[in-house]
Design an enzyme around this catalytic site. Structure first.
Site, PDB file in Angstrom:
ATOM      1  N   HIS A   1      93.937  44.898 -19.976  1.00 28.91           N
ATOM      2  CA  HIS A   1      93.408  43.600 -20.381  1.00 28.91           C
ATOM      3  C   HIS A   1      94.098  43.243 -21.708  1.00 28.91           C
ATOM      4  O   HIS A   1      94.433  44.135 -22.488  1.00 28.91           O
ATOM      5  CB  HIS A   1      91.898  43.795 -20.604  1.00 28.91           C
TER       6      HIS A   1
ATOM      7  N   ASP B   1      88.974  51.989 -22.241  1.00 27.95           N
ATOM      8  CA  ASP B   1      88.294  50.703 -22.165  1.00 27.95           C
ATOM      9  C   ASP B   1      87.430  50.716 -20.903  1.00 27.95           C
ATOM     10  O   ASP B   1      87.943  50.665 -19.788  1.00 27.95           O
ATOM     11  CB  ASP B   1      89.368  49.602 -22.115  1.00 27.95           C
TER      12      ASP B   1
ATOM     13  N   GLN C   1      85.094  47.368 -17.537  1.00 32.14           N
ATOM     14  CA  GLN C   1      85.022  47.030 -16.127  1.00 32.14           C
ATOM     15  C   GLN C   1      84.367  48.144 -15.306  1.00 32.14           C
ATOM     16  O   GLN C   1      83.915  47.915 -14.204  1.00 32.14           O
ATOM     17  CB  GLN C   1      86.447  46.783 -15.625  1.00 32.14           C
TER      18      GLN C   1
ATOM     19  N   LYS D   1      78.730  42.847 -18.920  1.00 29.32           N
ATOM     20  CA  LYS D   1      79.245  43.077 -17.571  1.00 29.32           C
ATOM     21  C   LYS D   1      78.360  44.041 -16.794  1.00 29.32           C
ATOM     22  O   LYS D   1      78.610  44.343 -15.636  1.00 29.32           O
ATOM     23  CB  LYS D   1      80.679  43.602 -17.641  1.00 29.32           C
TER      24      LYS D   1
ATOM     25  N   CYS E   1      93.348  37.671 -17.914  1.00 29.45           N
ATOM     26  CA  CYS E   1      93.668  38.320 -19.192  1.00 29.45           C
ATOM     27  C   CYS E   1      94.538  39.556 -18.982  1.00 29.45           C
ATOM     28  O   CYS E   1      94.417  40.533 -19.714  1.00 29.45           O
ATOM     29  CB  CYS E   1      92.417  38.716 -19.974  1.00 29.45           C
TER      30      CYS E   1
END
Ligand SMILES: *Cc1c(COP(=O)(O)O)cnc(C)c1O
Length: 405
Positions: A122, A199, A202, A225, A363
């Site tokens: 991202h 990260d 997600q 999210k 992104c």
């Protein structure tokens, strides 16, 4: 436990909405999830019952707010199997967490040292590292991916050396859904003495990572999210790293003592939590975790896997439709294009039929460059989506194809 989908859908007030005359089909969960009533009630309850600033007041409301906020920190700690509560830093979200770590490393990186990022990051996991490398003279190298949308692990092994200080990779790609082999990535990085930041923005809606077992150095995520409010997230860091990193922002709450000559910083986690935080957000992040754990991630994963298989099979049966990201290990995200049709046009027509998908580069422009496409249509499913909604997507995509061809 049987997965009672109707009962689950009843927990989400927004799913009763109509959009453009159709019942809403919300398939933009990778951008942000919808919120269950438990989280909405949590926010209303905070603001109507005990809204106060935390860690400061002696009065009752402030005590209640502080207790609830610190209790939420424990919930985050338990959820992610983190050893110490003070290594859970509340942030405004994933982007904030990454920037906090990248800023910290400006004082630790030297010219000639190397930072590795994956090709499927991202933008929020690319730009801060570019800025860091510009400031320090360190070199940014990219772990490439293959046509299926998997990282090329043999190249990763070759890129690692004694010069590597840091590796940044997402747990799950938001554009492709690929679940990256972060266990192996972390082990290999540690063999050369490099730290790893994962990260998890997600991943966390679909799985429950055990950060102790992973032995990861930093892990960041966003509450929004995973059924929580916007504007709040978590940065986990190993204690020795968080003690080494300098503070990101100066202000209230993060200091021990201030004179004009010198300021000493507060202990963890307050060193990284300058200013009044998103108090309601933090508390209701905790409520979101309670909600998800009540359903259980085993049930969520099993259901979403079925939904993904069904949607993939149905979409693949449409002639001229190409799916981007076909790794065997995937979460319920499908990026696709219709031959000769711009993704934006597809998204617009789907919206006219009440179906919310994302179109564009998500992104993650480097991924789009890799496939030589301007963007994709992305349908991302949550545990509250249904097979009937997949069917509505399929017939709407077919309709869009007929109209636009
Ligand atoms: C959404 C997302 C981000 C950014 O999260 P914010 O909440 O906007 O800070 C970063 N990385 C990935 C993989 C994402 O999906």
């Amino acid at each position: 436990m049987a997965f009672d989908i109707q009962k689950i859908r009843d927990n989400f007030p927004i799913l009763k909405r109509q959009v453009n005359g159709f019942p809403l089909v919300y398939l933009d969960n990778a951008a942000t999830s919808q919120k269950p009533k438990a989280v909405i009630d949590c926010l209303v309850n905070y603001y109507s019952q005990y809204n106060a600033n935390i860690h400061r007041g002696v009065h009752t409301l402030s005590q209640e707010a502080t207790d609830a906020y610190e209790q939420a920190r424990r919930k985050v700690q338990n959820h992610f199997s983190i050893a110490y509560p003070e290594t859970v830093i509340f942030t405004s979200g994933t982007t904030h967490g990454i920037n906090l770590v990248a800023h910290g490393f400006t004082t630790l990186l030297k010219k000639g040292e190397e930072v590795l990022v994956s090709a499927m990051e991202h933008h929020s996991n690319i730009v801060p590292w570019q800025m860091l490398c510009e400031k320090t003279g360190a070199k940014l190298k990219v772990i490439p991916m293959n046509e299926q949308g998997e990282l090329r692990m043999e190249v990763y092994s070759e890129l690692l050396s004694s010069k590597t200080r840091l590796v940044f990779v997402n747990h799950v790609s938001n554009a492709l859904g690929t679940i990256n082999p972060i266990e192996t990535i972390i082990q290999k990085a540690h063999q050369v003495g490099a730290a790893v930041l994962v990260d998890g923005a997600q991943a966390c809606a679909h799985m429950k990572p055990n950060l102790k077992l992973l032995d990861v150095d930093f892990y960041v995520t966003s509450a929004h999210k995973m059924c929580g409010p916007t504007g709040v997230g978590m940065l986990y860091g190993k204690k020795e790293w968080l003690e080494k990193l300098p503070p990101f922002q100066g202000g209230g709450e993060m200091i021990k003592e201030v004179t004009f000559e010198k300021t000493t910083y507060a202990e963890l986690p307050h060193k990284f939590e300058a200013g009044t935080p998103n108090i309601a957000g933090g508390i209701c992040f905790g409520a979101a975790l309670d909600y998800l754990n009540h359903i259980g991630f085993d049930a969520i994963t099993a259901y979403e896997t079925e939904l993904l298989a069904y949607a993939t099979q149905q979409l693949q049966s449409i002639e001229g439709l190409k799916i981007f990201g076909t790794a065997p290990q995937k979460t319920s995200v499908i990026s696709f294009n219709l031959e000769g049709i711009h993704p934006y046009d597809v998204g617009t027509i789907l919206d006219k039929m009440g179906i919310a998908v994302r179109t564009g580069h998500h992104c993650a422009q480097p991924i789009m460059d890799f496939y030589h496409i301007p963007g994709t249509v992305r349908a991302s499913f949550a545990f509250y989506n249904t097979k009937e909604e997949v069917d509505r997507l399929i017939s709407a995509v077919k309709k869009a194809q007929k109209m636009l061809r």
